[in-house]
Design an enzyme around this catalytic site. Sequence first.
Site, PDB file in Angstrom:
ATOM      1  N   CYS A 168      25.324 -26.834  -7.050  1.00  0.00           N
ATOM      2  CA  CYS A 168      26.456 -26.319  -7.818  1.00  0.00           C
ATOM      3  C   CYS A 168      26.229 -26.492  -9.312  1.00  0.00           C
ATOM      4  O   CYS A 168      26.497 -25.583 -10.098  1.00  0.00           O
ATOM      5  CB  CYS A 168      27.735 -27.032  -7.383  1.00  0.00           C
ATOM      6  SG  CYS A 168      29.230 -26.381  -8.170  1.00  0.00           S
ATOM      7  N   CYS A 269      32.991 -29.714  -3.398  1.00  0.00           N
ATOM      8  CA  CYS A 269      33.889 -29.002  -4.304  1.00  0.00           C
ATOM      9  C   CYS A 269      34.535 -27.768  -3.706  1.00  0.00           C
ATOM     10  O   CYS A 269      35.679 -27.471  -4.005  1.00  0.00           O
ATOM     11  CB  CYS A 269      33.134 -28.641  -5.586  1.00  0.00           C
ATOM     12  SG  CYS A 269      31.524 -27.901  -5.347  1.00  0.00           S
TER      13      CYS A 269
END
Length: 377
Positions: A168, A269
Amino acid sequence: MLSAVVKPLLSPSPSLLRLPPISSSPLSLYFRVSQSLLQSPHHPRRSYSRHAFLSDHHLSCSMPNNNPLRVAVLLSGGVDSSVALRLLHAAGHSCTAFYLKIWFQEGFENFWNQCPWEDDLKYAKHVCEQVGVPLEVVHLTDEYWERVVSYIIEEYRCGRTPNPDVLCNTRIKFGAFMDAISDMEYDYIASGHYAKVFHPPADQTDSPSVLELSQDMVKDQTYFLSHLSQTQLKRLLFPLGCVKKEEVRKLATEFDLPNKDRKDSQGICFLGKIKFSDFVGRHIGEMEGIILEAETGDFLGNHRGFWFYTIGQRQGLRLPGGPWYVVEKDTKNNVVFVSRNYYSIDKRRRVFRVGSLRWLSGKPSGNFNQLRCKLQL
């Protein structure tokens, strides 16, 4: 002896901003950028006064002695990124906050009320309103699916367990997002990571930027930033690299942030409160296999598929007489091997294979026979 295989990372494709229809909902998400902001990210300067509780130590990773910088700040709604924003603001820089709305699989509508993104965005908005900082929302749903989620799924199919946060950071926060604002001429992009980055003087542009451990060795996140390239590092600021977590909490209270008492997020996330096993099961499915004791080959039980397990795992095996640890996976025959002697001498190894190495200096070391490595397990 260290045996290493170097493989290149997948190259991310150029990012495109998506503009979904604007809903009447007060929390509708869109990327709102005024024409004046595109032309120049300068905002009207305010007269800044140093808070009495702030010291040079607190601002030392925020470039306080530079001319006012134009900084794009990644704001998640959590305490860390909020304090990072306030430190940059206190250092006199012109900040614009960006909230990234990333992927959420449509098949998990039943879990939507457990996903905290609405609260995240509310907190981010209130944090910005305290100091008059503009807040923009960026949709990177397609990019996140293509560059992170689909890659994770394929790696699990092969029996490997990639780190979603590393992907990410590299491909989305400092990849697709960095591409998305490339025409907006910000000097730096900042986030609430616990890390330090040192940039060379302006007259030494050929020298590399250096990623170093943060002041807080417990919260240090340099491992999750380890795949960043020099192109990415040279544009980053980490204001929290010079302060410890307990100081960040105190600063949040001193700044009277609306999220000062909010707990730190612990999950992956894009999943919110969804169990990762549920996510893997939805996308890969289940296939019954057997669990064998590594030393004896004795049958111990059944499992739902080798992709639900990782080497070293202890939790979730549901076997009597433990503790049991996963020590090997036969991905061809869907067999999981476990042992109660995970730390025994015969389990030690002196050779291991690594891949996707990233040289932070931009080029590999000249001596591959004298590499020191730190294992993050």
